[in-house]
Scaffold this motif. Structure first.
Motif, PDB file in Angstrom:
ATOM      1  N   PRO A   1       0.798  -1.226   0.000  1.00 10.39           N
ATOM      2  CA  PRO A   1       0.000   0.000   0.000  1.00 10.39           C
ATOM      3  C   PRO A   1       0.833   1.279   0.000  1.00 10.39           C
ATOM      4  O   PRO A   1       0.294   2.358  -0.212  1.00 10.39           O
ATOM      5  CB  PRO A   1      -0.824  -0.112   1.280  1.00 10.39           C
ATOM      6  CG  PRO A   1       0.010  -0.952   2.173  1.00 10.39           C
ATOM      7  CD  PRO A   1       0.717  -1.926   1.289  1.00 10.39           C
ATOM      8  N   GLY A   2       2.127   1.164   0.251  1.00 13.61           N
ATOM      9  CA  GLY A   2       3.003   2.329   0.195  1.00 13.61           C
ATOM     10  C   GLY A   2       3.185   3.026   1.537  1.00 13.61           C
ATOM     11  O   GLY A   2       2.385   2.869   2.464  1.00 13.61           O
ATOM     12  N   THR A   3       4.273   3.781   1.616  1.00 16.31           N
ATOM     13  CA  THR A   3       4.546   4.670   2.743  1.00 16.31           C
ATOM     14  C   THR A   3       4.654   6.076   2.187  1.00 16.31           C
ATOM     15  O   THR A   3       5.432   6.315   1.257  1.00 16.31           O
ATOM     16  CB  THR A   3       5.850   4.294   3.461  1.00 16.31           C
ATOM     17  OG1 THR A   3       5.713   3.024   4.091  1.00 16.31           O
ATOM     18  CG2 THR A   3       6.210   5.352   4.508  1.00 16.31           C
ATOM     19  N   ARG A   4       3.851   6.975   2.730  1.00 17.53           N
ATOM     20  CA  ARG A   4       3.929   8.370   2.289  1.00 17.53           C
ATOM     21  C   ARG A   4       4.910   9.100   3.196  1.00 17.53           C
ATOM     22  O   ARG A   4       4.671   9.231   4.399  1.00 17.53           O
ATOM     23  CB  ARG A   4       2.576   9.053   2.334  1.00 17.53           C
ATOM     24  CG  ARG A   4       2.640  10.506   1.865  1.00 17.53           C
ATOM     25  CD  ARG A   4       1.265  11.142   1.784  1.00 17.53           C
ATOM     26  NE  ARG A   4       0.466  10.583   0.711  1.00 17.53           N
ATOM     27  CZ  ARG A   4       0.564  10.926  -0.552  1.00 17.53           C
ATOM     28  NH1 ARG A   4       1.445  11.820  -0.944  1.00 17.53           N
ATOM     29  NH2 ARG A   4      -0.235  10.372  -1.449  1.00 17.53           N
ATOM     30  N   LEU A   5       6.007   9.563   2.631  1.00 20.19           N
ATOM     31  CA  LEU A   5       7.024  10.288   3.386  1.00 20.19           C
ATOM     32  C   LEU A   5       6.904  11.776   3.095  1.00 20.19           C
ATOM     33  O   LEU A   5       6.895  12.189   1.936  1.00 20.19           O
ATOM     34  CB  LEU A   5       8.428   9.803   2.990  1.00 20.19           C
ATOM     35  CG  LEU A   5       9.597  10.599   3.577  1.00 20.19           C
ATOM     36  CD1 LEU A   5       9.647  10.417   5.097  1.00 20.19           C
ATOM     37  CD2 LEU A   5      10.916  10.171   2.952  1.00 20.19           C
TER      38      LEU A   5
END
Lengths: 111, 111
Positions: free
Chosen positions: A104-108
């Motif tokens: 699902p991803g990591t939003r940085l």
């Protein structure tokens, strides 16, 4: 649900800091890939690991590094963060060169 | 350099009609092509793929066509449904394992 998990979902930090993103591949998948998606950009390949060994490298900055552990989970380390590193970071896994399945991803966000 | 190009950033189609999403590539060494669908705040979801030895692959409402001489592939969705509204990414793989992605086409299916 692809079976690939990523933590954390969101990460907010300051310039100059270091962060670690974590990925657990699908059960049985030996390959893990990391991709970066910046604003208005497609997904850019960063690096691939296969069964603990680095297999391919893309446009990964020297400030970034990754590893894959014996249990096959992987971590992407980003250091000396800059504003331009703000992006979505995706992990994908596959069996050999089969279809890649994405987490699902990591939003940085770097402030 | 962008080796995979999706020249239409957006497409709007009426429910029940055909959606055609296009993708061009420049690297003749690509041997495997994939389409991914992405909803906001989620990772890309694998949709359909095609090997370079084929010119068509079908899976339910989704068909991918490959024209190697023109270095062009397309994804057909018939009939289109509102739930198909998402960003569609075309990806290509060469003899390595990394995927080269286009920047995506945002599909909107209206009732």
């Amino acid at each position: 649900d692809s079976g690939v998990t990523q933590t954390p979902k969101h990460l907010i930090t300051a310039t100059g800091q270091r962060v670690t993103l974590r990925c657990s591949p699908r059960s049985g998948d030996l390959s893990v890939y990391w991709y970066q998606q910046s604003l208005d950009q497609g997904l850019q390949f960063l690096i691939q690991y296969y069964n603990g060994e680095e297999r391919a490298k893309g446009n990964i900055l020297e400030r970034f590094s990754a590893q894959q552990f014996p249990d096959l989970h992987s971590e992407l380390n980003l250091s000396s963060l800059e504003l331009g590193d703000s992006a979505l970071y995706f992990c994908a896994s596959s069996v050999e060169i089969d279809t890649q399945y994405f987490g699902p991803g990591t939003r940085l966000t770097v402030l | 350099d962008q080796q995979v190009k999706q020249n239409s950033p957006s497409l709007s189609v009426q429910e029940g009609r055909i959606s055609i999403l296009n993708c061009d590539y420049t690297n003749s060494m690509f041997d495997y092509f994939l389409w991914y669908k992405k909803y906001p705040a989620e990772g890309p979801t694998f949709l359909i793929s095609i090997s370079s030895i084929k010119d068509k692959n079908e899976d339910g409402r989704f068909t991918v066509f490959l024209n190697k001489s023109a270095k062009h592939l397309s994804l057909h969705i018939v009939p289109s449904q509102p739930g198909d509204s998402a960003v569609y990414f075309c990806a290509a793989r060469n003899s390595g394992y990394a995927l080269n992605f286009g920047k995506g086409t945002s599909l909107l299916v209206t009732p």
